[in-house]
Design a protein around this motif. Structure first.
Motif, short mmCIF file in Angstrom:
data_model
loop_
_atom_site.label_atom_id
_atom_site.label_comp_id
_atom_site.label_asym_id
_atom_site.label_seq_id
_atom_site.Cartn_x
_atom_site.Cartn_y
_atom_site.Cartn_z
N ARG A 198 0.85 -1.18 0.00
CA ARG A 198 0.00 0.00 0.00
C ARG A 198 0.89 1.24 0.00
O ARG A 198 1.78 1.37 0.85
CB ARG A 198 -0.93 0.02 1.21
N VAL A 199 0.66 2.10 -0.96
CA VAL A 199 1.39 3.37 -1.05
C VAL A 199 0.41 4.47 -0.69
O VAL A 199 -0.59 4.70 -1.39
CB VAL A 199 1.94 3.61 -2.47
N THR A 200 0.68 5.14 0.43
CA THR A 200 -0.17 6.23 0.91
C THR A 200 0.56 7.55 0.73
O THR A 200 1.74 7.67 1.09
CB THR A 200 -0.53 6.04 2.39
N VAL A 201 -0.12 8.53 0.18
CA VAL A 201 0.45 9.85 -0.05
C VAL A 201 -0.21 10.83 0.91
O VAL A 201 -1.44 10.97 0.91
CB VAL A 201 0.23 10.30 -1.51
N TYR A 202 0.61 11.48 1.75
CA TYR A 202 0.08 12.47 2.69
C TYR A 202 1.19 13.45 3.03
O TYR A 202 2.36 13.22 2.70
CB TYR A 202 -0.46 11.79 3.95
N ASP A 203 0.83 14.54 3.68
CA ASP A 203 1.81 15.54 4.08
C ASP A 203 1.89 15.58 5.61
O ASP A 203 0.96 16.06 6.27
CB ASP A 203 1.43 16.92 3.54
N PRO A 204 2.99 15.08 6.21
CA PRO A 204 3.10 15.07 7.68
C PRO A 204 3.08 16.46 8.30
O PRO A 204 2.79 16.59 9.49
CB PRO A 204 4.46 14.39 7.92
N ALA A 205 3.37 17.49 7.51
CA ALA A 205 3.42 18.85 8.07
C ALA A 205 2.10 19.59 7.93
O ALA A 205 1.95 20.69 8.47
CB ALA A 205 4.53 19.65 7.38
#
Length: 262
Positions: free
Chosen positions: A82-89
């Protein structure tokens, strides 16, 4: 092999917590066998498209492939990636801030035995942004849980008029004779659905399907990348033939699709 990586490094708890706290991002799930993926280009297209929608940002396809390759087992054993794209900031107060998406990559063993047919019930529900494979899974998990507590395996999403859209985490198809019917309710454009549509040589159509129409079909099935094609034994009180011979033909057509090397 790290089971959870963020941008190629072992997952940092603080960066990982950001996804759970904000729950804003998108993903794709792939079954990888011997370093190959059916429909890899479609999975990458999805990630790029959804990244533009959610973050107004471009995603590097090459970087995604590199991150997938890095977590694959050396022996080529089948795994679900599973490749999840998100912005931790990205924060709750200012989600419109310029985004710098990160890649969260997780793996788990892939099933190697054919799963049992599903018994599902319908539920009136529509995912937010159904065209995006986003991480907002609360409603789906809740409805799946309630259905399982009632003795079913999963749910099929419909609207107030009974128009069929999609399963909780899968696309749905129906067979009337040798005719493959895909419902045209609001749903995620599925990679497995697209691959099967290209592999099946018989008649097929996308059209409205309502719960009142279900009895006219001979068989029904769920589609997703993790499990391929899985027969439906029943939807609510309507039973289907999970051993319909055309289901085996469709499954074989899907399995003949060549995998693309990651």
């Amino acid at each position: 092999m790290a089971e959870i990586e963020i941008d190629g490094a072992p997952a940092d708890p603080a960066r990982l917590a950001a996804l759970g706290l904000l729950n804003y991002g998108h993903f794709t799930t792939l079954r990888v066998e011997a370093g190959g993926v059916r429909g890899l280009a479609l999975h990458l297209d999805r990630l790029v498209r959804d990244c533009r929608v959610l973050f107004a940002a471009e995603l590097d396809r090459g970087a995604v492939r590199e991150r997938i390759r890095a977590v694959l087992p050396a022996d080529g054993a089948p795994v679900i990636v599973r490749v999840t794209v998100y912005d931790p900031a990205l924060g709750l107060e200012r989600p419109a801030a310029p985004a710098t998406p990160a890649l969260l990559v997780t793996t788990r063993p892939a099933a190697t035995v054919e799963p049992a047919p599903l018994r599902v019930r319908t539920v009136t529900y529509r995912r937010e942004l159904p065209e995006v494979k986003h991480v907002g899974l609360f409603g789906l998990v809740h409805h799946r849980r309630v259905a399982q507590l009632a003795g079913y395996d999963d749910v099929l999403l419909v609207d107030d008029d009974g128009l069929v859209a999609e399963g909780a985490t899968w696309n749905v198809g129906f067979l009337a004779g040798d005719r493959l019917v895909r419902p045209d309710g609001p749903s995620l454009p599925g990679v497995t659905e697209a691959l099967l549509a290209g592999a099946y040589g018989g008649p097929q159509v996308r059209e409205p399907v309502r719960t009142a129409d279900l009895a006219r079909f001979d068989a029904a099935f769920a589609l997703n990348a993790g499990g391929g094609l899985r027969p439906l034994a029943a939807v609510d009180g309507t039973a289907f033939d999970p051993a319909h011979p055309l289901l085996a033909e469709l499954r074989a057509a899907y399995l003949r699709i060549a995998a693309d090397p990651v």
